[in-house]
Design an enzyme around this catalytic site. Structure first.
Site, PDB file in Angstrom:
ATOM      1  N   LYS A 205       1.051  -1.251  -0.286  1.00  0.00           N
ATOM      2  CA  LYS A 205      -0.197   0.430  -0.196  1.00  0.00           C
ATOM      3  C   LYS A 205       0.620   1.897  -0.054  1.00  0.00           C
ATOM      4  O   LYS A 205       2.483   1.147   0.155  1.00  0.00           O
ATOM      5  CB  LYS A 205      -1.052  -0.191   1.303  1.00  0.00           C
ATOM      6  CG  LYS A 205      -1.306  -0.996   0.916  1.00  0.00           C
ATOM      7  CD  LYS A 205      -3.258  -0.895   1.657  1.00  0.00           C
ATOM      8  CE  LYS A 205      -4.568  -2.019   0.810  1.00  0.00           C
ATOM      9  NZ  LYS A 205      -5.370  -2.343   1.945  1.00  0.00           N
ATOM     10  N   ARG A 241      -3.191 -10.027   4.126  1.00  0.00           N
ATOM     11  CA  ARG A 241      -3.800 -10.613   3.390  1.00  0.00           C
ATOM     12  C   ARG A 241      -2.416  -9.676   2.365  1.00  0.00           C
ATOM     13  O   ARG A 241      -2.109  -8.499   2.382  1.00  0.00           O
ATOM     14  CB  ARG A 241      -4.920  -9.120   2.766  1.00  0.00           C
ATOM     15  CG  ARG A 241      -5.523  -9.494   1.478  1.00  0.00           C
ATOM     16  CD  ARG A 241      -6.628  -8.267   1.291  1.00  0.00           C
ATOM     17  NE  ARG A 241      -6.555  -8.258  -0.406  1.00  0.00           N
ATOM     18  CZ  ARG A 241      -6.868  -7.490  -1.207  1.00  0.00           C
ATOM     19  NH1 ARG A 241      -5.943  -6.779  -1.112  1.00  0.00           N
ATOM     20  NH2 ARG A 241      -7.210  -7.684  -2.492  1.00  0.00           N
TER      21      ARG A 241
HETATM   22  N1  HH2 Z   1      -7.655  -3.853   0.439  1.00  0.00           N
HETATM   23  C1  HH2 Z   1      -8.035  -3.901  -1.145  1.00  0.00           C
HETATM   24  C2  HH2 Z   1      -8.903  -4.784  -1.357  1.00  0.00           C
HETATM   25  N2  HH2 Z   1      -9.668  -5.625  -0.976  1.00  0.00           N
HETATM   26  N3  HH2 Z   1     -10.150  -6.683   1.526  1.00  0.00           N
HETATM   27  C3  HH2 Z   1      -9.633  -6.099   3.040  1.00  0.00           C
HETATM   28  N4  HH2 Z   1     -10.401  -6.643   3.650  1.00  0.00           N
HETATM   29  N5  HH2 Z   1      -8.180  -5.025   3.071  1.00  0.00           N
HETATM   30  C4  HH2 Z   1      -8.089  -4.508   2.724  1.00  0.00           C
HETATM   31  O1  HH2 Z   1      -7.072  -4.115   3.539  1.00  0.00           O
HETATM   32  C5  HH2 Z   1      -8.151  -4.818   1.432  1.00  0.00           C
HETATM   33  C6  HH2 Z   1      -9.343  -5.330   0.580  1.00  0.00           C
HETATM   34  C7  HH2 Z   1      -6.983  -3.302  -1.588  1.00  0.00           C
HETATM   35  O2  HH2 Z   1      -7.090  -2.991  -3.181  1.00  0.00           O
HETATM   36  P1  HH2 Z   1      -6.503  -3.020  -4.573  1.00  0.00           P
HETATM   37  O3  HH2 Z   1      -5.914  -1.535  -4.283  1.00  0.00           O
HETATM   38  O4  HH2 Z   1      -7.644  -3.086  -6.085  1.00  0.00           O
HETATM   39  O5  HH2 Z   1      -5.352  -3.766  -4.723  1.00  0.00           O
HETATM   40  P2  HH2 Z   1      -5.235  -5.277  -4.740  1.00  0.00           P
HETATM   41  O6  HH2 Z   1      -6.158  -6.196  -4.509  1.00  0.00           O
HETATM   42  O7  HH2 Z   1      -4.249  -5.444  -5.859  1.00  0.00           O
HETATM   43  O8  HH2 Z   1      -5.071  -5.701  -2.981  1.00  0.00           O
END
Ligand code: HH2
Length: 260
Positions: A205, A241
């Protein structure tokens, strides 16, 4: 929890098939590398991402979940805002609904979660993905995120979701400044003490790049991702995650062996 994105639009010639094959290969690799859960998503939650129609999102994730179910026992989580996508994913074999909107996206989301009977991750996000990073403000970020998560857990239970199916996630990066993210990370033991399993998503992130401006893109945030995952494990979170499953599993093994 290893992240698997099914986003065919990221391939130059598009096409669902390419997205499916690449995602299946990626999922297999994450299982081989030690993932205990796969989190499958067909719509990006990044600020400014294009929304995906329900039918298209289902067409992206369901064949992948079905293919995985046919060859592996690894639990599958569906990362979606939409009850209809969660329903189709669970019918295909997913056992967890990871909802970054904490069942707020549609009025029937809590009832659908109850009906499906799967585990549900309730994540904190300030507002909606399109606008969440526009000057996020809190008077007390930890207190407000905690109150939000408890209120969403209450709403889920009021709709019939069993208490032992509920997970909480402070939502690192979802409507938060660097200081907010750091305060939430430092407060993980307080979230764990609420008595629900906690999921932490800090992998790759942007807060990591904010602390290390020399980092070149999201692929150059492994050190920070590992530091956050180790901190999460020490704080008692139930799952992290992550994108870099192999490296995270190794780091967690070493920390556990040392006894830290
Ligand atoms: N972060 C992302 C997506 N889903 N779900 C949970 N429960 N917690 C998180 O911190 C979380 C999540 C980030 O999503 P994105 O920026 O679209 O990228 P990626 O899916 O590749 O991680």
């Amino acid at each position: 929890m290893g992240v698997v994105n099914v986003t065919p639009d990221s391939f130059s010639d598009g096409g669902r098939f390419l997205g499916h094959d690449a995602a299946l290969a990626h999922a297999r690799e994450l299982i081989a590398r030690g993932a205990d859960i796969l989190d499958i998503g067909g719509e990006s939650t990044r600020p400014g991402a294009e929304p995906v129609a329900e039918a298209e999102e289902i067409a992206r994730v369901v064949p992948l979940i079905a293919a995985l179910r046919a060859e592996s026992a690894v639990p599958v989580s569906i990362d979606t805002l939409k009850p209809a996508v969660a329903r189709a994913a669970v019918a295909a074999g997913a056992t967890m609904w990871n909802d970054v909107a904490a069942l707020r996206f549609s009025p029937d989301a809590p009832a659908v979660a109850a009906e499906l009977g799967c585990a549900v991750v309730l994540m904190h996000m300030l507002g909606e993905p399109r606008t969440m990073q526009a000057a996020p403000h809190y008077d007390d970020v930890v207190g407000e995120v905690e109150a939000f998560l408890l209120a969403r857990a209450e709403a889920a239970m009021a709709a019939g979701v069993a208490r032992d199916r509920i997970w909480l996630d402070p939502g690192i990066g979802f409507g938060k400044t660097l200081e907010h993210n750091l305060a939430l990370l430092a407060a993980l033991p307080r979230f764990v003490a609420l008595g629900f399993p906690v999921l932490l998503g800090a992998s790759r992130k942007r807060f990591i790049a904010a602390l290390d401006p020399a980092a070149e893109g999201a692929g150059d945030r492994l050190g920070g991702s590992l530091a956050a995952a180790l901190h999460g494990a020490r704080s008692g979170v139930a799952a992290v995650r992550v994108h870099d499953v192999r490296e995270t599993v190794q780091a967690l093994k070493v920390q556990a062996a040392i006894g830290g």
